[in-house]
Design a protein around this motif. Structure first.
Motif, PDB file in Angstrom:
ATOM      1  N   THR A 113       6.367  11.943   4.953  1.00 59.95           N
ATOM      2  CA  THR A 113       5.568  12.674   5.727  1.00 59.95           C
ATOM      3  C   THR A 113       5.914  13.871   5.802  1.00 59.95           C
ATOM      4  O   THR A 113       4.410  13.752   6.208  1.00 59.95           O
ATOM      5  N   SER A 137       4.272   5.247   3.964  1.00 60.27           N
ATOM      6  CA  SER A 137       3.986   6.443   3.288  1.00 60.27           C
ATOM      7  C   SER A 137       3.129   6.479   2.735  1.00 60.27           C
ATOM      8  O   SER A 137       2.124   7.756   3.151  1.00 60.27           O
ATOM      9  N   GLU A 140       0.376   6.799   5.922  1.00 59.66           N
ATOM     10  CA  GLU A 140       0.412   8.525   5.869  1.00 59.66           C
ATOM     11  C   GLU A 140      -0.308   9.245   5.272  1.00 59.66           C
ATOM     12  O   GLU A 140      -1.100  10.780   6.583  1.00 59.66           O
TER      13      GLU A 140
END
Length: 315
Positions: A113, A137, A140
């Protein structure tokens, strides 16, 4: 600014400390630091400072673009704190352009992140044997890193179709190797939805079927380099459909290794459907014989280089 403590009637004056400031104030201070060296120095003060710094978006800092930086984290060195430090240290002009994380189970969504928020300049991401990194993940990264051009995923057991279909639309190269939770749904959706910029595709040791190969043949006119390795669940029908669709008109090098679906019939169809094919590497494809090889070379008119290894039916 002083804070006063009353303990059993005794008045004690505590010295002022910047640690008393809330994270919101620290964030405003840190995003005004100039240069990666100043940010790196501040990040060394404490873990809370490092966490705040790693969450400062690069878009909120004033910087010039004079080149991209590369970082590679392997084994024990690959942790969330190291990724946060990378964010802080590469926030200098240009930013982080290439990141490789290999052989670590200590990297989590927290670290990625920070990368997503602080490294919008990221162009190349390579993950090898990082079991703790999952769909959240990667999603993101896709939301924040719109410049991503190359994505390599190898032995990533926690990444599934859900993340693959959300990959960035500016990808030019993608490798998916030995990711057991990635199948036809992810591969087919990815290849049929991406824009025409995708040029290089490598699919290795995946549980994909003829459907994915048919999608490649129909939708991927932009592909110039294709590698299909260890696709044990794809049959002759899939490889034949890939070639017969005649959609791979830009393909010049083709690599096929350990694919039982490559037969004389499918190899000939690929040669006829890929008009610009110049280089072909075929290895451990036991159903290709002299007949198929002759048909292939006759149909591939622009072929310049043919490499064969461990194809036992060829004399």
């Amino acid at each position: 600014m002083y804070s006063v403590l009353r303990l059993t009637g005794i008045r004690k004056i505590q010295k002022p400390s910047i640690e008393l400031l809330p994270d919101e104030i620290l964030y405003e201070i840190f995003r005004r630091l100039s240069g990666g060296q100043a940010r790196s120095a501040a990040a060394c003060v404490s873990n809370p400072w490092l966490t705040v710094l790693s969450n400062v978006r690069t878009s909120e800092m004033v910087q010039e673009n004079d080149g991209f930086l590369t970082r590679c984290l392997e084994g024990k060195k690959a942790t969330d704190r190291r990724l946060q430090s990378v964010v802080v240290g590469t926030s200098a002009p240009g930013g982080l352009g290439k990141l490789s994380v290999r052989g670590s189970n200590k990297v989590t969504k927290l670290g990625f992140t920070a990368i997503a928020h602080g490294c919008p300049s990221l162009k190349v991401l390579s993950l090898w044997n990082v079991p703790s990194i999952g769909d959240e993940s990667l999603i993101e990264i896709s939301k924040e890193c719109h410049l991503l051009e190359k994505l390599d995923l190898s032995h990533c057991n926690s990444i599934s179709n859900k993340a693959i279909v959300r990959c960035c639309l500016n990808l030019q190269s993608i490798t998916i190797n030995n990711c057991p939770n990635v199948g036809d749904q992810g591969v087919a959706t990815l290849l049929s939805s991406l824009s025409s910029v995708l040029k290089k595709v490598k699919l290795q040791s995946l549980n994909i079927t003829d459907f994915s190969l048919a999608v490649i043949g129909h939708y991927r006119k932009s592909i110039t380099n294709l590698a299909l390795i260890g696709l044990q669940t794809a049959s002759q029908k899939g490889f034949w459909a890939m070639g017969s669709a005649k959609g791979l008109q830009s393909l010049t090098p083709l690599t096929v290794v350990s694919c039982y679906g490559i037969t004389d019939l499918s190899l000939e169809a690929i040669a006829k459907g890929c008009g610009l094919l110049k280089q072909t590497f075929v290895k451990k494809c036991c159903f290709v014989s002299d007949k198929g090889l002759i048909s292939f070379t006759e149909a591939a008119e622009l072929l310049e280089c043919l490499q064969l290894e461990e194809c036992n039916r060829i004399s």
